[in-house]
Design a protein around this motif. Sequence first.
Motif, PDB file in Angstrom:
ATOM      1  N   LEU A 198      35.133  37.403  42.546  1.00 11.55           N
ATOM      2  CA  LEU A 198      35.421  36.455  41.544  1.00 11.55           C
ATOM      3  C   LEU A 198      36.822  36.474  40.988  1.00 11.55           C
ATOM      4  O   LEU A 198      37.582  35.606  40.694  1.00 11.55           O
ATOM      5  CB  LEU A 198      34.320  36.714  40.320  1.00 11.55           C
ATOM      6  CG  LEU A 198      34.348  35.950  39.211  1.00 11.55           C
ATOM      7  CD1 LEU A 198      33.919  34.644  39.281  1.00 11.55           C
ATOM      8  CD2 LEU A 198      33.590  36.739  37.892  1.00 11.55           C
ATOM      9  N   TRP A 199      37.263  37.890  40.502  1.00 10.18           N
ATOM     10  CA  TRP A 199      38.510  37.996  39.704  1.00 10.18           C
ATOM     11  C   TRP A 199      39.559  37.603  40.752  1.00 10.18           C
ATOM     12  O   TRP A 199      40.450  36.889  40.305  1.00 10.18           O
ATOM     13  CB  TRP A 199      38.586  39.317  39.298  1.00 10.18           C
ATOM     14  CG  TRP A 199      37.922  39.827  38.184  1.00 10.18           C
ATOM     15  CD1 TRP A 199      36.538  39.499  37.809  1.00 10.18           C
ATOM     16  CD2 TRP A 199      38.434  40.350  36.977  1.00 10.18           C
ATOM     17  NE1 TRP A 199      36.285  40.224  36.511  1.00 10.18           N
ATOM     18  CE2 TRP A 199      37.457  40.376  36.070  1.00 10.18           C
ATOM     19  CE3 TRP A 199      39.951  40.547  36.625  1.00 10.18           C
ATOM     20  CZ2 TRP A 199      37.890  40.925  34.618  1.00 10.18           C
ATOM     21  CZ3 TRP A 199      39.963  41.208  35.192  1.00 10.18           C
ATOM     22  CH2 TRP A 199      39.006  41.185  34.100  1.00 10.18           C
ATOM     23  N   LEU A 200      39.630  37.923  42.007  1.00 15.04           N
ATOM     24  CA  LEU A 200      40.775  37.848  43.071  1.00 15.04           C
ATOM     25  C   LEU A 200      40.727  36.447  43.257  1.00 15.04           C
ATOM     26  O   LEU A 200      41.897  35.694  43.256  1.00 15.04           O
ATOM     27  CB  LEU A 200      40.617  38.549  44.162  1.00 15.04           C
ATOM     28  CG  LEU A 200      40.801  39.933  44.280  1.00 15.04           C
ATOM     29  CD1 LEU A 200      40.392  40.591  45.384  1.00 15.04           C
ATOM     30  CD2 LEU A 200      42.180  40.278  43.909  1.00 15.04           C
ATOM     31  N   ALA A 201      39.723  35.614  43.389  1.00 11.64           N
ATOM     32  CA  ALA A 201      39.678  34.087  43.660  1.00 11.64           C
ATOM     33  C   ALA A 201      39.991  33.417  42.315  1.00 11.64           C
ATOM     34  O   ALA A 201      41.057  32.380  42.692  1.00 11.64           O
ATOM     35  CB  ALA A 201      38.342  33.832  44.136  1.00 11.64           C
ATOM     36  N   LEU A 202      39.590  33.609  41.531  1.00  5.19           N
ATOM     37  CA  LEU A 202      40.075  32.850  40.184  1.00  5.19           C
ATOM     38  C   LEU A 202      41.456  32.979  39.730  1.00  5.19           C
ATOM     39  O   LEU A 202      42.329  32.193  39.428  1.00  5.19           O
ATOM     40  CB  LEU A 202      39.122  33.341  38.903  1.00  5.19           C
ATOM     41  CG  LEU A 202      37.957  32.581  39.015  1.00  5.19           C
ATOM     42  CD1 LEU A 202      36.892  32.923  37.955  1.00  5.19           C
ATOM     43  CD2 LEU A 202      38.070  30.898  39.023  1.00  5.19           C
ATOM     44  N   ILE A 203      42.048  34.390  39.643  1.00 11.17           N
ATOM     45  CA  ILE A 203      43.640  34.459  39.734  1.00 11.17           C
ATOM     46  C   ILE A 203      44.314  33.979  40.525  1.00 11.17           C
ATOM     47  O   ILE A 203      45.178  33.352  40.614  1.00 11.17           O
ATOM     48  CB  ILE A 203      43.760  36.026  39.394  1.00 11.17           C
ATOM     49  CG1 ILE A 203      42.963  36.552  38.077  1.00 11.17           C
ATOM     50  CG2 ILE A 203      45.150  36.511  39.191  1.00 11.17           C
ATOM     51  CD1 ILE A 203      42.876  38.083  37.761  1.00 11.17           C
ATOM     52  N   HIS A 204      43.910  34.007  41.893  1.00  9.07           N
ATOM     53  CA  HIS A 204      44.529  33.690  43.135  1.00  9.07           C
ATOM     54  C   HIS A 204      44.717  31.844  42.828  1.00  9.07           C
ATOM     55  O   HIS A 204      45.755  31.391  43.029  1.00  9.07           O
ATOM     56  CB  HIS A 204      43.856  33.794  44.351  1.00  9.07           C
ATOM     57  CG  HIS A 204      44.600  33.647  45.616  1.00  9.07           C
ATOM     58  ND1 HIS A 204      45.418  34.333  46.372  1.00  9.07           N
ATOM     59  CD2 HIS A 204      44.543  32.433  46.208  1.00  9.07           C
ATOM     60  CE1 HIS A 204      45.784  33.791  47.405  1.00  9.07           C
ATOM     61  NE2 HIS A 204      45.264  32.342  47.405  1.00  9.07           N
ATOM     62  N   GLY A 205      43.562  31.171  42.709  1.00  7.36           N
ATOM     63  CA  GLY A 205      43.628  29.977  42.532  1.00  7.36           C
ATOM     64  C   GLY A 205      44.563  29.531  41.373  1.00  7.36           C
ATOM     65  O   GLY A 205      45.018  28.645  41.516  1.00  7.36           O
ATOM     66  N   ASN A 255      47.002  31.076  40.017  1.00  5.71           N
ATOM     67  CA  ASN A 255      48.582  31.353  40.235  1.00  5.71           C
ATOM     68  C   ASN A 255      48.741  30.292  41.056  1.00  5.71           C
ATOM     69  O   ASN A 255      50.048  29.689  40.964  1.00  5.71           O
ATOM     70  CB  ASN A 255      48.504  32.579  40.967  1.00  5.71           C
ATOM     71  CG  ASN A 255      49.891  33.090  40.813  1.00  5.71           C
ATOM     72  OD1 ASN A 255      50.825  32.704  40.000  1.00  5.71           O
ATOM     73  ND2 ASN A 255      50.208  33.751  41.956  1.00  5.71           N
ATOM     74  N   GLY A 256      48.049  29.781  42.187  1.00  4.14           N
ATOM     75  CA  GLY A 256      48.427  28.719  42.882  1.00  4.14           C
ATOM     76  C   GLY A 256      48.659  27.250  42.205  1.00  4.14           C
ATOM     77  O   GLY A 256      49.474  26.545  42.468  1.00  4.14           O
ATOM     78  N   MET A 257      47.747  27.183  41.423  1.00  2.00           N
ATOM     79  CA  MET A 257      47.811  25.918  40.521  1.00  2.00           C
ATOM     80  C   MET A 257      49.068  25.880  39.471  1.00  2.00           C
ATOM     81  O   MET A 257      49.849  24.991  39.111  1.00  2.00           O
ATOM     82  CB  MET A 257      46.574  25.599  39.642  1.00  2.00           C
ATOM     83  CG  MET A 257      45.440  25.163  40.312  1.00  2.00           C
ATOM     84  SD  MET A 257      45.927  23.839  41.378  1.00  2.00           S
ATOM     85  CE  MET A 257      46.072  22.794  39.780  1.00  2.00           C
ATOM     86  N   ARG A 258      49.500  27.159  39.042  1.00  2.00           N
ATOM     87  CA  ARG A 258      50.613  27.335  38.141  1.00  2.00           C
ATOM     88  C   ARG A 258      51.687  27.139  38.895  1.00  2.00           C
ATOM     89  O   ARG A 258      52.779  26.338  38.548  1.00  2.00           O
ATOM     90  CB  ARG A 258      50.674  28.840  37.808  1.00  2.00           C
ATOM     91  CG  ARG A 258      51.817  29.054  36.888  1.00  2.00           C
ATOM     92  CD  ARG A 258      51.900  30.664  36.624  1.00  2.00           C
ATOM     93  NE  ARG A 258      52.182  31.429  37.889  1.00  2.00           N
ATOM     94  CZ  ARG A 258      53.355  31.250  38.597  1.00  2.00           C
ATOM     95  NH1 ARG A 258      54.516  30.778  38.040  1.00  2.00           N
ATOM     96  NH2 ARG A 258      53.538  32.095  39.446  1.00  2.00           N
ATOM     97  N   THR A 259      51.805  27.525  40.139  1.00  2.00           N
ATOM     98  CA  THR A 259      52.970  27.048  40.939  1.00  2.00           C
ATOM     99  C   THR A 259      53.182  25.520  41.230  1.00  2.00           C
ATOM    100  O   THR A 259      54.112  25.329  41.155  1.00  2.00           O
ATOM    101  CB  THR A 259      52.894  28.080  42.526  1.00  2.00           C
ATOM    102  OG1 THR A 259      52.619  29.498  42.223  1.00  2.00           O
ATOM    103  CG2 THR A 259      54.177  27.648  43.238  1.00  2.00           C
ATOM    104  N   LEU A 260      52.061  24.951  41.523  1.00  2.00           N
ATOM    105  CA  LEU A 260      52.024  23.607  41.729  1.00  2.00           C
ATOM    106  C   LEU A 260      52.616  23.073  40.534  1.00  2.00           C
ATOM    107  O   LEU A 260      53.373  22.074  40.285  1.00  2.00           O
ATOM    108  CB  LEU A 260      50.725  22.945  42.074  1.00  2.00           C
ATOM    109  CG  LEU A 260      50.336  23.279  43.496  1.00  2.00           C
ATOM    110  CD1 LEU A 260      48.688  22.805  43.730  1.00  2.00           C
ATOM    111  CD2 LEU A 260      51.263  22.448  44.367  1.00  2.00           C
ATOM    112  N   VAL A 261      52.116  23.313  39.278  1.00  2.00           N
ATOM    113  CA  VAL A 261      52.348  22.858  37.845  1.00  2.00           C
ATOM    114  C   VAL A 261      54.060  22.899  37.787  1.00  2.00           C
ATOM    115  O   VAL A 261      54.706  21.946  37.432  1.00  2.00           O
ATOM    116  CB  VAL A 261      51.502  23.295  36.701  1.00  2.00           C
ATOM    117  CG1 VAL A 261      52.336  23.095  35.480  1.00  2.00           C
ATOM    118  CG2 VAL A 261      50.321  22.771  36.918  1.00  2.00           C
ATOM    119  N   ASN A 262      54.444  24.242  37.930  1.00  2.00           N
ATOM    120  CA  ASN A 262      55.962  24.542  37.891  1.00  2.00           C
ATOM    121  C   ASN A 262      56.746  23.694  38.863  1.00  2.00           C
ATOM    122  O   ASN A 262      57.910  23.430  38.401  1.00  2.00           O
ATOM    123  CB  ASN A 262      55.941  25.873  37.768  1.00  2.00           C
ATOM    124  CG  ASN A 262      55.688  26.638  36.862  1.00  2.00           C
ATOM    125  OD1 ASN A 262      55.097  26.239  35.748  1.00  2.00           O
ATOM    126  ND2 ASN A 262      55.352  28.041  37.217  1.00  2.00           N
TER     127      ASN A 262
END
Length: 147
Positions: A78-85, A87-94
């Motif tokens: 749960l933790w790894l998947a949510l943080i991974h996702g 962080n990926g969305m943060r990269t797209l936003v940036n």
Amino acid sequence: MSSTIESPRAAAPRRKGANWEKWGWIYMRVSGVLLVVLIFGHLFTNLMVGDGISAIDFGFVGGKLSQPFWQWWDVAMLWLALIHGANGMRTLVNDYVRSETARKVLNGALFAVAAVLIILGTLVVFTFDPCPAGASADLLPSFCGAA
């Protein structure tokens, strides 16, 4: 009118503090590998061991979540998947959001949603009890026995 272009090999000015982009990049690689192991272990245990998919019901999940090993396995996933996702969305936003204000709002919303889901998911995993004490017998699953 003449302008000079700096050499691409010229050293960029160093910023003080942690390089969060580098650590985010490293996290994505490490968490991706760990998630593959965790997810395939989860799928193998649920679908291949025992009676397979026909055995998955409320009792199976209740029994699995009553064991600390599987609680920690699911929480790590749960933790790894949510943080991974997130962080990926943060990269797209940036990468794609031009407005600094919109970028801050979206990144803040991503952080807040990920934090709430991690907290709620962790609470569910560690407090799940299919047979709560004091519950009415007609509300309990059949495998709980008489209260």
